[in-house]
Design a protein around this motif. Structure first.
Motif, PDB file in Angstrom:
ATOM      1  N   GLY A 170    -105.239 -41.635  69.019  1.00 11.64           N
ATOM      2  CA  GLY A 170    -106.639 -41.915  68.274  1.00 11.64           C
ATOM      3  C   GLY A 170    -107.019 -43.583  68.199  1.00 11.64           C
ATOM      4  O   GLY A 170    -107.574 -43.771  67.492  1.00 11.64           O
ATOM      5  N   ARG A 171    -105.993 -44.376  68.836  1.00 10.25           N
ATOM      6  CA  ARG A 171    -106.143 -46.012  68.703  1.00 10.25           C
ATOM      7  C   ARG A 171    -107.140 -46.435  69.659  1.00 10.25           C
ATOM      8  O   ARG A 171    -107.542 -47.701  69.342  1.00 10.25           O
ATOM      9  N   VAL A 172    -107.254 -45.950  70.809  1.00 10.98           N
ATOM     10  CA  VAL A 172    -108.273 -46.406  71.841  1.00 10.98           C
ATOM     11  C   VAL A 172    -109.015 -44.888  72.351  1.00 10.98           C
ATOM     12  O   VAL A 172    -108.516 -43.827  72.305  1.00 10.98           O
ATOM     13  N   ARG A 173    -109.993 -45.342  73.316  1.00  7.11           N
ATOM     14  CA  ARG A 173    -110.796 -44.188  73.697  1.00  7.11           C
ATOM     15  C   ARG A 173    -110.835 -44.421  75.352  1.00  7.11           C
ATOM     16  O   ARG A 173    -110.905 -45.249  75.775  1.00  7.11           O
ATOM     17  N   ARG A 174    -110.491 -43.160  75.857  1.00  7.06           N
ATOM     18  CA  ARG A 174    -110.502 -43.160  77.394  1.00  7.06           C
ATOM     19  C   ARG A 174    -112.041 -42.755  77.855  1.00  7.06           C
ATOM     20  O   ARG A 174    -112.687 -42.041  77.264  1.00  7.06           O
ATOM     21  N   VAL A 175    -112.518 -43.605  78.718  1.00  2.00           N
ATOM     22  CA  VAL A 175    -113.665 -43.436  79.415  1.00  2.00           C
ATOM     23  C   VAL A 175    -113.664 -43.354  80.871  1.00  2.00           C
ATOM     24  O   VAL A 175    -113.356 -43.824  81.641  1.00  2.00           O
ATOM     25  N   SER A 176    -113.985 -41.708  80.865  1.00  2.15           N
ATOM     26  CA  SER A 176    -113.812 -41.351  82.482  1.00  2.15           C
ATOM     27  C   SER A 176    -115.205 -41.380  83.223  1.00  2.15           C
ATOM     28  O   SER A 176    -116.049 -40.907  82.763  1.00  2.15           O
ATOM     29  N   MET A 177    -115.096 -41.734  84.429  1.00  2.00           N
ATOM     30  CA  MET A 177    -116.192 -41.764  85.307  1.00  2.00           C
ATOM     31  C   MET A 177    -115.901 -41.074  86.454  1.00  2.00           C
ATOM     32  O   MET A 177    -114.709 -41.638  87.091  1.00  2.00           O
ATOM     33  N   PRO A 178    -116.535 -40.046  86.880  1.00  2.68           N
ATOM     34  CA  PRO A 178    -115.806 -39.326  88.105  1.00  2.68           C
ATOM     35  C   PRO A 178    -115.722 -40.222  89.379  1.00  2.68           C
ATOM     36  O   PRO A 178    -116.764 -41.185  89.607  1.00  2.68           O
ATOM     37  N   GLY A 179    -114.795 -40.149  90.052  1.00  2.63           N
ATOM     38  CA  GLY A 179    -114.397 -40.951  91.371  1.00  2.63           C
ATOM     39  C   GLY A 179    -114.143 -42.200  90.934  1.00  2.63           C
ATOM     40  O   GLY A 179    -113.831 -43.160  92.181  1.00  2.63           O
ATOM     41  N   MET A 180    -113.724 -42.429  89.937  1.00  4.07           N
ATOM     42  CA  MET A 180    -113.279 -43.931  89.464  1.00  4.07           C
ATOM     43  C   MET A 180    -112.135 -43.891  88.612  1.00  4.07           C
ATOM     44  O   MET A 180    -111.590 -42.997  87.617  1.00  4.07           O
ATOM     45  N   ALA A 181    -111.462 -45.014  88.531  1.00  3.48           N
ATOM     46  CA  ALA A 181    -110.315 -45.045  87.473  1.00  3.48           C
ATOM     47  C   ALA A 181    -110.889 -45.055  86.277  1.00  3.48           C
ATOM     48  O   ALA A 181    -112.028 -45.763  85.664  1.00  3.48           O
ATOM     49  N   ASP A 182    -109.947 -44.654  85.147  1.00  4.31           N
ATOM     50  CA  ASP A 182    -110.406 -44.375  83.844  1.00  4.31           C
ATOM     51  C   ASP A 182    -110.385 -45.888  83.233  1.00  4.31           C
ATOM     52  O   ASP A 182    -109.653 -46.556  83.614  1.00  4.31           O
ATOM     53  N   ARG A 183    -111.199 -46.015  82.356  1.00  9.19           N
ATOM     54  CA  ARG A 183    -111.519 -47.281  81.458  1.00  9.19           C
ATOM     55  C   ARG A 183    -111.026 -46.927  80.187  1.00  9.19           C
ATOM     56  O   ARG A 183    -111.006 -45.928  79.665  1.00  9.19           O
ATOM     57  N   PHE A 184    -110.760 -48.074  79.465  1.00  6.07           N
ATOM     58  CA  PHE A 184    -110.429 -47.816  77.997  1.00  6.07           C
ATOM     59  C   PHE A 184    -111.015 -48.655  76.955  1.00  6.07           C
ATOM     60  O   PHE A 184    -111.270 -49.798  77.406  1.00  6.07           O
ATOM     61  N   ASP A 185    -111.442 -48.146  76.017  1.00  7.88           N
ATOM     62  CA  ASP A 185    -112.487 -48.498  75.173  1.00  7.88           C
ATOM     63  C   ASP A 185    -111.938 -48.634  73.587  1.00  7.88           C
ATOM     64  O   ASP A 185    -111.130 -47.946  73.034  1.00  7.88           O
ATOM     65  N   ARG A 186    -112.106 -49.909  73.099  1.00  8.45           N
ATOM     66  CA  ARG A 186    -111.875 -50.178  71.889  1.00  8.45           C
ATOM     67  C   ARG A 186    -112.683 -49.668  70.744  1.00  8.45           C
ATOM     68  O   ARG A 186    -112.366 -49.456  69.423  1.00  8.45           O
ATOM     69  N   THR A 187    -113.995 -49.263  71.131  1.00 11.61           N
ATOM     70  CA  THR A 187    -114.764 -48.639  70.158  1.00 11.61           C
ATOM     71  C   THR A 187    -114.759 -47.096  69.891  1.00 11.61           C
ATOM     72  O   THR A 187    -114.827 -46.342  70.892  1.00 11.61           O
ATOM     73  N   LEU A 188    -114.468 -46.605  68.750  1.00 14.53           N
ATOM     74  CA  LEU A 188    -113.812 -45.267  68.755  1.00 14.53           C
ATOM     75  C   LEU A 188    -115.290 -44.601  67.998  1.00 14.53           C
ATOM     76  O   LEU A 188    -114.885 -43.156  68.212  1.00 14.53           O
ATOM     77  N   THR A 189    -116.259 -45.289  67.643  1.00  9.81           N
ATOM     78  CA  THR A 189    -117.404 -44.307  67.151  1.00  9.81           C
ATOM     79  C   THR A 189    -118.011 -43.639  68.218  1.00  9.81           C
ATOM     80  O   THR A 189    -117.866 -44.285  69.556  1.00  9.81           O
ATOM     81  N   ASP A 190    -118.818 -42.555  68.125  1.00 10.22           N
ATOM     82  CA  ASP A 190    -119.688 -41.877  69.196  1.00 10.22           C
ATOM     83  C   ASP A 190    -120.544 -42.855  69.931  1.00 10.22           C
ATOM     84  O   ASP A 190    -121.414 -43.555  69.147  1.00 10.22           O
ATOM     85  N   HIS A 191    -120.699 -43.042  71.307  1.00  6.45           N
ATOM     86  CA  HIS A 191    -121.320 -43.626  71.905  1.00  6.45           C
ATOM     87  C   HIS A 191    -121.305 -43.331  73.389  1.00  6.45           C
ATOM     88  O   HIS A 191    -120.381 -42.578  73.616  1.00  6.45           O
ATOM     89  N   ASP A 192    -122.007 -43.652  74.183  1.00  2.32           N
ATOM     90  CA  ASP A 192    -121.978 -43.434  75.694  1.00  2.32           C
ATOM     91  C   ASP A 192    -121.989 -44.634  76.611  1.00  2.32           C
ATOM     92  O   ASP A 192    -121.711 -45.491  75.919  1.00  2.32           O
ATOM     93  N   HIS A 193    -122.031 -44.591  77.732  1.00  3.07           N
ATOM     94  CA  HIS A 193    -121.584 -45.697  78.620  1.00  3.07           C
ATOM     95  C   HIS A 193    -122.581 -45.701  79.813  1.00  3.07           C
ATOM     96  O   HIS A 193    -122.891 -44.430  80.332  1.00  3.07           O
TER      97      HIS A 193
END
Length: 127
Positions: A53-76
């Motif tokens: 729970g220290r970083v958040r995974r941002v998955s975009m279909p067909g792309m490499a996962d990104r990693f996010d420092r912001t853990l609160t609820d939000h979109d991309h």
């Protein structure tokens, strides 16, 4: 999970950036500071940090996962011009209402990915 210098470098790299880096981005940035570091080690540490729970995974279909420092609820938003990923805050009330209208489903969580132009590319297109 016990402390490791490599994990600390990976965590610091994600926390110091707001560009939602990929594992490759992180590896290329810290490999000179950590001899013997492999891309596999970066992936393992990122996966562990997500599980902790220290970083958040941002998955975009067909792309490499990104990693996010912001853990609160939000979109991309994924910029279809430059490839940048930006945080977006949206009113979730309509989505929550739609979910509530489907008692036949048991939705545990959801994520919303938007595709379009980031503010910089939109401004450049106007010029």
């Amino acid at each position: 999970m016990r402390y490791s210098r490599q994990r600390e470098l990976v965590l610091r790299q994600v926390q110091s950036r707001c560009d939602h880096p990929t594992a490759d981005d992180i590896y290329l940035t810290i490999r000179d500071d950590c001899p013997g570091l492999s891309l596999g080690t970066v992936y393992r540490n990122l996966n562990g940090l997500v599980e902790m729970g220290r970083v958040r995974r941002v998955s975009m279909p067909g792309m490499a996962d990104r990693f996010d420092r912001t853990l609160t609820d939000h979109d991309h938003l994924y910029c279809t011009c430059c490839g940048r990923v930006e945080d977006v805050q949206l009113d979730k009330a309509p989505i929550e209402q739609a979910i509530a209208s489907r008692p036949d489903l048991s939705i545990q969580r959801y994520s919303l990915n938007l595709y379009g132009l980031c503010s910089a590319c939109r401004e450049a297109a106007r010029s």
